[in-house]
Write an enzyme that holds these catalytic residues in place. Sequence first.
Site, PDB file in Angstrom:
ATOM      1  N   PRO A   2     -77.192  85.888  82.740  1.00 10.67           N
ATOM      2  CG  PRO A   2     -77.864  83.847  81.844  1.00 10.67           C
ATOM      3  CD  PRO A   2     -78.390  85.193  82.242  1.00 10.67           C
ATOM      4  CD  GLU A   3     -72.088  89.238  84.366  1.00 10.85           C
ATOM      5  OE1 GLU A   3     -70.891  89.516  84.209  1.00 10.85           O
ATOM      6  OE2 GLU A   3     -72.737  89.553  85.389  1.00 10.85           O
ATOM      7  CE  LYS A  61     -73.899  90.445  79.358  1.00 10.58           C
ATOM      8  NZ  LYS A  61     -74.686  91.391  80.188  1.00 10.58           N
ATOM      9  NE  ARG A 273     -77.683  96.479  86.358  1.00  9.21           N
ATOM     10  CZ  ARG A 273     -77.037  96.198  85.217  1.00  9.21           C
ATOM     11  NH1 ARG A 273     -76.832  94.940  84.896  1.00  9.21           N
ATOM     12  NH2 ARG A 273     -76.598  97.149  84.433  1.00  9.21           N
TER      13      ARG A 273
END
Length: 290
Positions: A2-3, A61, A273
């Site tokens: 989650p950002e 975050k 990533r």
Amino acid sequence: MPELPEVEVVRSGLDRWVLGRPIEAVEVYNPRAIRRHTAGPLHFAEVLTGRTLLAAHRRGKYLWLPTDGGDALVGHLGMSGQMLVQPADAPDETHLRVRLTFTDHERELRFVDQRTFGGLSVEPLPAPGSDRENVPPSIGHIARDPLDPLFDATAFAAALRRKRTGVKRALLDQTLISGVGNIYADEALWRARLHYARPTETLTAPQIQRLLTAVQEVMRAALDQGGTSFDALYVNVNGESGYFDRSLAAYGQEDKACPRCGTPIRRDAFMNRSSYSCPTCQPKPRRARW
């Protein structure tokens, strides 16, 4: 992971549903979920029992809920953490790690985490009137986020140029600007027409302003749509998914047409990533910093 938009959606939900609720009991089902609380599960439960939760806050975050005892319940969602406000009679979730029961017995705050990369802790807050911000010590190093009214754009621009790294790496540095992760970095860079490997020291003032504006725009757009959900792991406090993934222009769009010029979006390996960009709108710089 989650950002900022996803965590802000959770924060606002907590503010709505748990503000002012006294805690009657705390149950820890997996000690790993509170590993950052080094005093252990018993102390974690004891220090929260009887306390009342106050307004929820966020830095990047991270979330924290101050209590009327001068400390705060601090949370980080990690890869799969969920802070759910559930009716007291709702069935337990498969990966329920921590439960907070309130004195009204109407709802519970549940920390659910499939992969247990997230966690909760209780930390003292700076004393009122001190010269420190009212932020838990463990997250004091986290920079303000681009939607924070006190975010200093001038200081950010100067620090960005000093980093001497690729611009996407800089955006992911939470000590420089918080809340930006892989998804929104790619989306902001696409909007700003900047390649992710562009050296930060080569950015002009107008380019930095364009980038910062793009970051803020994409964050606000994601907030309006409840965040981005690619699976059932990110949900708000009511268990609902966001739908900004339907509006993504670059991230996860490999081989699809760029919404601006029609060129197929390219995916590159980046920091274990992926990074997504348009080869036409975001040309690779002659001198790249990966």
